[in-house]
Design a protein around this motif. Structure first.
Motif, PDB file in Angstrom:
ATOM      1  N   TYR A  38       0.848  -1.189   0.000  1.00 45.34           N
ATOM      2  CA  TYR A  38       0.000   0.000   0.000  1.00 45.34           C
ATOM      3  C   TYR A  38       0.879   1.233   0.000  1.00 45.34           C
ATOM      4  CZ  TYR A  38      -4.190  -2.677   1.325  1.00 45.34           C
ATOM      5  OH  TYR A  38      -5.265  -3.543   1.351  1.00 45.34           O
ATOM      6  N   GLN A  58       0.743   5.422   1.102  1.00 48.88           N
ATOM      7  CA  GLN A  58       0.010   6.421   1.879  1.00 48.88           C
ATOM      8  C   GLN A  58       0.616   7.793   1.624  1.00 48.88           C
ATOM      9  OE1 GLN A  58       0.177   6.169   6.234  1.00 48.88           O
ATOM     10  NE2 GLN A  58      -1.942   6.863   6.366  1.00 48.88           N
ATOM     11  N   ARG A 115      -1.680  12.695   4.994  1.00 48.67           N
ATOM     12  CA  ARG A 115      -3.044  12.978   5.426  1.00 48.67           C
ATOM     13  C   ARG A 115      -4.096  12.249   4.592  1.00 48.67           C
ATOM     14  NH1 ARG A 115      -3.356  16.654   9.282  1.00 48.67           N
ATOM     15  NH2 ARG A 115      -1.507  17.865   9.764  1.00 48.67           N
ATOM     16  N   GLN A 116      -3.720  11.119   4.050  1.00 47.13           N
ATOM     17  CA  GLN A 116      -4.674  10.321   3.291  1.00 47.13           C
ATOM     18  C   GLN A 116      -4.698   8.891   3.798  1.00 47.13           C
ATOM     19  OE1 GLN A 116      -4.545  10.601  -0.987  1.00 47.13           O
ATOM     20  NE2 GLN A 116      -3.780  12.712  -0.928  1.00 47.13           N
ATOM     21  N   GLY A 117      -5.671   8.142   3.338  1.00 50.32           N
ATOM     22  CA  GLY A 117      -5.738   6.724   3.664  1.00 50.32           C
ATOM     23  C   GLY A 117      -4.794   5.922   2.803  1.00 50.32           C
ATOM     24  N   LEU A 118      -4.886   4.635   2.923  1.00 51.72           N
ATOM     25  CA  LEU A 118      -4.018   3.747   2.159  1.00 51.72           C
ATOM     26  C   LEU A 118      -4.620   3.445   0.797  1.00 51.72           C
ATOM     27  CD1 LEU A 118      -2.956   1.111   4.806  1.00 51.72           C
ATOM     28  CD2 LEU A 118      -1.883   3.262   4.216  1.00 51.72           C
ATOM     29  N   GLY A 129     -10.865   4.097   4.187  1.00 48.54           N
ATOM     30  CA  GLY A 129     -11.248   5.497   4.266  1.00 48.54           C
ATOM     31  C   GLY A 129     -10.012   6.362   4.468  1.00 48.54           C
ATOM     32  N   ARG A 143      -8.803  11.821  12.414  1.00 45.66           N
ATOM     33  CA  ARG A 143      -7.708  12.213  13.309  1.00 45.66           C
ATOM     34  C   ARG A 143      -8.291  12.618  14.636  1.00 45.66           C
ATOM     35  NH1 ARG A 143      -6.967  12.285   8.417  1.00 45.66           N
ATOM     36  NH2 ARG A 143      -4.969  11.894   7.449  1.00 45.66           N
TER      37      ARG A 143
END
Lengths: 116, 112
Positions: free
Chosen positions: A36, A38, A41-44, B104, B108
């Motif tokens: 994965y 990343q 500040r984002q998801g995988l 998602g 935080r």
């Protein structure tokens, strides 16, 4: 129990150079393996996965990985990196047992920095 | 492609208060997960949920944690009461089968 080791916390490469990010796993059965990415500040986002068959799997954006059972490794490779590849890369293993447990075990990640 | 939505994206809460993290999974998915990521560290499995039940939970899934998905709505993670060490990014994921997750973007959570 399964585990994943990513021995390189940080890797820096020049744009256009080739890349290999290392991953070794520990699992007594047949593993399902994943890479994965990343971004901050984002998801995988899934790059590629290996379930069975051809041990070299192709992923998105020119990434590939090779499952080497004898070495318990699943290294990620790319022939020519781009600055936009700078991100954190996670290797993960799943021990799908045929039941309802599909949890992923992640490595600590490798921070890739691509320099101009 | 299909997305997993997490609401809110950020949450600041006083220690000891309750917090609920919401996840809207991919519509036809059957398996739901929560993972915890402390800043700069790896993602760690908390819990998975299928057919209305917790299938497995890790040692990180303390007694103060609970999950549910009432009537096919949001898949929620509730922490009551919160502690300082609960500060992290919580990622929800869903899958139709196997380990083909959709993640998602995370919530935080900062406990102060």
């Amino acid at each position: 129990a399964q585990s994943v080791t990513q021995p390189d916390a940080r890797v820096t490469v020049s744009e256009g150079a080739s890349l290999q990010l290392r991953c070794k796993y520990s699992y007594s059965g047949t593993p399902y393996l994943f890479w994965y990415v990343q971004y901050p500040r984002q998801g995988l986002q899934l790059l590629l996965k290996y379930y069975s068959g051809d041990p070299v799997v192709q992923g998105v954006n020119g990434f590939e990985a090779e499952f080497i059972k004898s070495n318990s490794s699943f290294h990620l490779r790319k022939a020519s990196v781009h600055w936009s590849d700078s991100a954190v890369y996670f290797c993960a293993v799943s021990a799908d047992s045929g039941g309802s447990n599909y949890k992923l075990t992640f490595g600590k990640g490798t921070l890739l920095t691509v320099t101009p | 492609g299909p997305k997993v939505l997490q609401i809110p994206s950020h949450q600041i809460i006083d220690m000891g208060q309750m917090v609920t993290l919401n996840c809207d999974p991919v519509s036809n998915h059957l398996y739901f997960y929560w993972y915890k990521q402390i800043l700069g560290q790896q993602m760690e499995f908390l819990v998975n949920f299928y057919n209305g039940k917790v299938m497995e939970k890790s040692k990180l899934f303390k007694d103060q944690f609970s999950v549910e998905r009432p009537d096919g709505s949001y898949f929620t993670l509730k922490i009551q009461p919160t502690a300082l060490e609960d500060s992290a990014v919580y990622f929800c994921a869903s899958s139709l089968q196997g380990s083909d997750y959709t993640f998602g973007s995370g919530t935080r959570l900062l406990v102060i």
